[in-house]
Design a protein around this motif. Structure first.
Motif, PDB file in Angstrom:
ATOM      1  N   LEU A 105     -32.915 -11.636   6.875  1.00  0.00           N
ATOM      2  CA  LEU A 105     -32.976 -12.876   6.813  1.00  0.00           C
ATOM      3  C   LEU A 105     -32.942 -13.824   5.406  1.00  0.00           C
ATOM      4  CD1 LEU A 105     -36.197 -13.793   9.240  1.00  0.00           C
ATOM      5  CD2 LEU A 105     -33.869 -13.808   9.666  1.00  0.00           C
ATOM      6  N   LYS A 106     -33.485 -12.980   4.417  1.00  0.00           N
ATOM      7  CA  LYS A 106     -33.161 -13.358   2.793  1.00  0.00           C
ATOM      8  C   LYS A 106     -31.742 -13.396   2.661  1.00  0.00           C
ATOM      9  CE  LYS A 106     -36.545 -10.845   1.047  1.00  0.00           C
ATOM     10  NZ  LYS A 106     -37.458 -10.254   0.315  1.00  0.00           N
ATOM     11  N   ALA A 107     -30.854 -12.784   3.222  1.00  0.00           N
ATOM     12  CA  ALA A 107     -29.498 -12.354   2.872  1.00  0.00           C
ATOM     13  C   ALA A 107     -28.807 -13.880   3.132  1.00  0.00           C
ATOM     14  CB  ALA A 107     -28.726 -11.511   3.453  1.00  0.00           C
ATOM     15  N   GLY A 108     -29.471 -14.625   3.955  1.00  0.00           N
ATOM     16  CA  GLY A 108     -28.923 -15.932   4.178  1.00  0.00           C
ATOM     17  C   GLY A 108     -28.277 -16.253   5.118  1.00  0.00           C
ATOM     18  N   ASP A 109     -27.488 -17.537   5.587  1.00  0.00           N
ATOM     19  CA  ASP A 109     -26.700 -17.861   6.483  1.00  0.00           C
ATOM     20  C   ASP A 109     -25.602 -17.116   6.699  1.00  0.00           C
ATOM     21  OD1 ASP A 109     -28.604 -20.061   7.297  1.00  0.00           O
ATOM     22  OD2 ASP A 109     -27.257 -21.336   6.050  1.00  0.00           O
ATOM     23  N   ILE A 110     -24.900 -16.917   7.865  1.00  0.00           N
ATOM     24  CA  ILE A 110     -23.775 -16.003   7.979  1.00  0.00           C
ATOM     25  C   ILE A 110     -22.673 -16.905   8.549  1.00  0.00           C
ATOM     26  CG2 ILE A 110     -22.780 -14.647   9.660  1.00  0.00           C
ATOM     27  CD1 ILE A 110     -25.642 -13.697  10.386  1.00  0.00           C
ATOM     28  N   TYR A 111     -21.612 -17.003   7.569  1.00  0.00           N
ATOM     29  CA  TYR A 111     -20.587 -17.806   7.686  1.00  0.00           C
ATOM     30  C   TYR A 111     -19.377 -17.173   8.350  1.00  0.00           C
ATOM     31  CZ  TYR A 111     -23.292 -20.555   4.277  1.00  0.00           C
ATOM     32  OH  TYR A 111     -24.123 -21.344   3.940  1.00  0.00           O
ATOM     33  N   VAL A 113     -15.179 -16.484   8.550  1.00  0.00           N
ATOM     34  CA  VAL A 113     -14.246 -16.726   7.399  1.00  0.00           C
ATOM     35  C   VAL A 113     -12.963 -16.346   8.338  1.00  0.00           C
ATOM     36  CG1 VAL A 113     -12.930 -15.535   5.473  1.00  0.00           C
ATOM     37  CG2 VAL A 113     -15.573 -15.860   5.667  1.00  0.00           C
ATOM     38  N   ASP A 114     -12.090 -17.254   8.645  1.00  0.00           N
ATOM     39  CA  ASP A 114     -10.887 -17.093   9.281  1.00  0.00           C
ATOM     40  C   ASP A 114      -9.684 -16.752   8.392  1.00  0.00           C
ATOM     41  OD1 ASP A 114     -11.425 -18.409  11.835  1.00  0.00           O
ATOM     42  OD2 ASP A 114     -11.774 -20.158  10.882  1.00  0.00           O
ATOM     43  N   ASN A 115      -9.150 -15.548   8.736  1.00  0.00           N
ATOM     44  CA  ASN A 115      -7.955 -14.978   8.016  1.00  0.00           C
ATOM     45  C   ASN A 115      -6.657 -15.145   8.752  1.00  0.00           C
ATOM     46  OD1 ASN A 115      -9.422 -13.874   5.855  1.00  0.00           O
ATOM     47  ND2 ASN A 115     -10.405 -12.332   7.447  1.00  0.00           N
ATOM     48  N   CYS A 126     -24.669 -13.821  -2.096  1.00  0.00           N
ATOM     49  CA  CYS A 126     -25.766 -13.923  -3.034  1.00  0.00           C
ATOM     50  C   CYS A 126     -24.980 -13.954  -4.570  1.00  0.00           C
ATOM     51  CB  CYS A 126     -26.712 -13.001  -2.834  1.00  0.00           C
ATOM     52  SG  CYS A 126     -28.154 -13.031  -3.936  1.00  0.00           S
ATOM     53  N   GLY A 127     -25.316 -14.920  -5.086  1.00  0.00           N
ATOM     54  CA  GLY A 127     -24.977 -14.886  -6.607  1.00  0.00           C
ATOM     55  C   GLY A 127     -23.828 -15.473  -6.774  1.00  0.00           C
ATOM     56  N   ILE A 128     -23.040 -16.200  -5.674  1.00  0.00           N
ATOM     57  CA  ILE A 128     -21.625 -16.701  -5.819  1.00  0.00           C
ATOM     58  C   ILE A 128     -21.820 -18.021  -4.872  1.00  0.00           C
ATOM     59  CG2 ILE A 128     -20.990 -15.148  -4.101  1.00  0.00           C
ATOM     60  CD1 ILE A 128     -18.306 -15.033  -5.292  1.00  0.00           C
ATOM     61  N   SER A 129     -20.691 -18.887  -5.094  1.00  0.00           N
ATOM     62  CA  SER A 129     -20.594 -19.971  -4.293  1.00  0.00           C
ATOM     63  C   SER A 129     -19.977 -19.642  -2.667  1.00  0.00           C
ATOM     64  CB  SER A 129     -19.983 -21.024  -4.650  1.00  0.00           C
ATOM     65  OG  SER A 129     -18.644 -20.782  -5.154  1.00  0.00           O
ATOM     66  N   GLU A 130     -20.258 -20.290  -1.723  1.00  0.00           N
ATOM     67  CA  GLU A 130     -19.590 -20.153  -0.440  1.00  0.00           C
ATOM     68  C   GLU A 130     -18.159 -20.225  -0.434  1.00  0.00           C
ATOM     69  OE1 GLU A 130     -18.864 -22.113   3.872  1.00  0.00           O
ATOM     70  OE2 GLU A 130     -20.627 -22.920   2.719  1.00  0.00           O
ATOM     71  N   GLU A 131     -17.486 -21.228  -1.562  1.00  0.00           N
ATOM     72  CA  GLU A 131     -16.184 -21.423  -1.778  1.00  0.00           C
ATOM     73  C   GLU A 131     -15.575 -20.311  -2.316  1.00  0.00           C
ATOM     74  OE1 GLU A 131     -13.432 -24.530  -4.286  1.00  0.00           O
ATOM     75  OE2 GLU A 131     -15.287 -25.104  -3.487  1.00  0.00           O
ATOM     76  N   VAL A 137     -12.802 -13.165  -0.051  1.00  0.00           N
ATOM     77  CA  VAL A 137     -12.651 -12.373   0.828  1.00  0.00           C
ATOM     78  C   VAL A 137     -11.048 -12.600   1.584  1.00  0.00           C
ATOM     79  CG1 VAL A 137     -13.529 -12.475   3.505  1.00  0.00           C
ATOM     80  CG2 VAL A 137     -14.938 -12.539   1.713  1.00  0.00           C
ATOM     81  N   LYS A 138     -10.758 -13.742   1.481  1.00  0.00           N
ATOM     82  CA  LYS A 138      -8.983 -13.820   1.905  1.00  0.00           C
ATOM     83  C   LYS A 138      -8.303 -13.223   0.976  1.00  0.00           C
ATOM     84  CE  LYS A 138     -10.130 -18.237   4.328  1.00  0.00           C
ATOM     85  NZ  LYS A 138      -9.694 -19.662   4.379  1.00  0.00           N
ATOM     86  N   ILE A 139      -8.289 -13.426  -0.245  1.00  0.00           N
ATOM     87  CA  ILE A 139      -7.534 -12.845  -1.285  1.00  0.00           C
ATOM     88  C   ILE A 139      -7.447 -11.190  -1.054  1.00  0.00           C
ATOM     89  CG2 ILE A 139      -7.157 -12.045  -3.751  1.00  0.00           C
ATOM     90  CD1 ILE A 139      -8.025 -14.981  -4.511  1.00  0.00           C
ATOM     91  N   SER A 140      -8.719 -10.705  -0.925  1.00  0.00           N
ATOM     92  CA  SER A 140      -8.834  -9.345  -0.721  1.00  0.00           C
ATOM     93  C   SER A 140      -8.492  -8.683   0.644  1.00  0.00           C
ATOM     94  CB  SER A 140     -10.025  -8.516  -1.188  1.00  0.00           C
ATOM     95  OG  SER A 140     -11.236  -9.177  -0.295  1.00  0.00           O
ATOM     96  N   THR A 141      -8.198  -9.726   1.553  1.00  0.00           N
ATOM     97  CA  THR A 141      -7.952  -9.128   3.025  1.00  0.00           C
ATOM     98  C   THR A 141      -6.257  -9.083   2.920  1.00  0.00           C
ATOM     99  OG1 THR A 141      -9.872 -10.034   3.807  1.00  0.00           O
ATOM    100  CG2 THR A 141      -8.188  -9.558   5.420  1.00  0.00           C
TER     101      THR A 141
END
Length: 169
Positions: A105-111, A113-115, A126-131, A137-141
Motif C-alpha cells: 500500500l505504501k508503494a502508492g497508486d498504480i498508474y 503507462v501506454d507504450n 518513489c522519489g521521482i515525479s509521475e511525469e 519507462v517509455k524511453i527504456s521500453t
C-alpha cells in the motif's frame, strides 16, 4: 537470486549486479539496498526499476526505504494490473502479513503507462515525479512491452539459473 542490469536509457548495457533473497522471506528490501549501495555504479544510477514489488514469492519490498537508504528513485513495473484482494488473501498466510500488505500500500497508486505498439504496463514509484517516471519507462521500453533493463535482467537470470535463457537473441 535477483539480477540487476545497468542501462543508459534502453540502449546501452553498462553493468550487471546480483543479490540473493529468501523465498517468502522479508529480506528483499535490505538485499536490494546492500546491492545498490555496494555497487561501484552507485553514483551513476538514475533510477532503480523493479519487476514487481514482490520477489521470491511474497518477499515484499519497501520502495520508500530503498529510496531513503540509497537516494536512488524507484519505479516498480507490473505487466498486468495486480489483483489486490487476491494478493491480500494470499498474504494472510504469513504471521506478518499486515507489514507486507502495508509495504504494498505504501508503494502508492498504480498508474497505467501506454507504450506505442505495445501492451501497456503499470507502475508505482518513489522519489521521482509521475511525469519523469513515465518518461523513463517509455524511453527504456525499446524491444518489448517491458523496459529493457528488466527484460535483459530476466534473460541473464534465466541463463544463470537454468543454463539457458528462453528469450530470443
Amino acid at each position: 537470486m535477483l539480477v540487476g542490469t545497468l542501462f543508459r536509457a534502453g540502449n546501452w548495457l553498462d553493468g550487471v549486479l546480483r543479490t540473493q533473497v529468501t523465498v517468502d522471506g522479508t529480506d528483499a528490501t535490505c538485499s536490494l539496498i546492500e546491492m545498490v549501495n555496494g555497487s561501484r555504479h552507485l553514483e551513476q544510477l538514475g533510477v532503480l526499476m523493479l519487476d514487481g514489488i514482490t520477489f521470491g514469492g511474497f518477499n515484499v519490498v519497501n520502495i520508500q526505504k530503498i529510496f531513503q537508504k540509497t537516494g536512488v528513485p524507484v519505479i516498480v513495473i507490473m505487466r498486468k494490473y495486480p489483483d489486490m484482494p487476491r494478493i491480500k488473501r494470499a498474504l494472510k498466510n504469513f504471521p506478518d502479513w499486515e507489514e507486507r500488505w502495508n509495504n504494498i500500500l505504501k508503494a502508492g497508486d498504480i498508474y497505467k503507462v501506454d507504450n506505442i505498439n505495445q501492451e501497456p504496463v503499470y507502475m508505482q514509484f518513489c522519489g521521482i515525479s509521475e511525469e519523469d517516471a513515465r518518461e523513463i519507462v517509455k524511453i527504456s521500453t525499446t524491444r518489448s512491452a517491458i523496459p529493457e533493463p528488466i527484460r535483459v535482467a530476466h534473460i541473464i537470470a534465466a541463463g544463470i539459473t537454468t543454463g539457458e535463457s528462453k528469450g530470443n537473441a
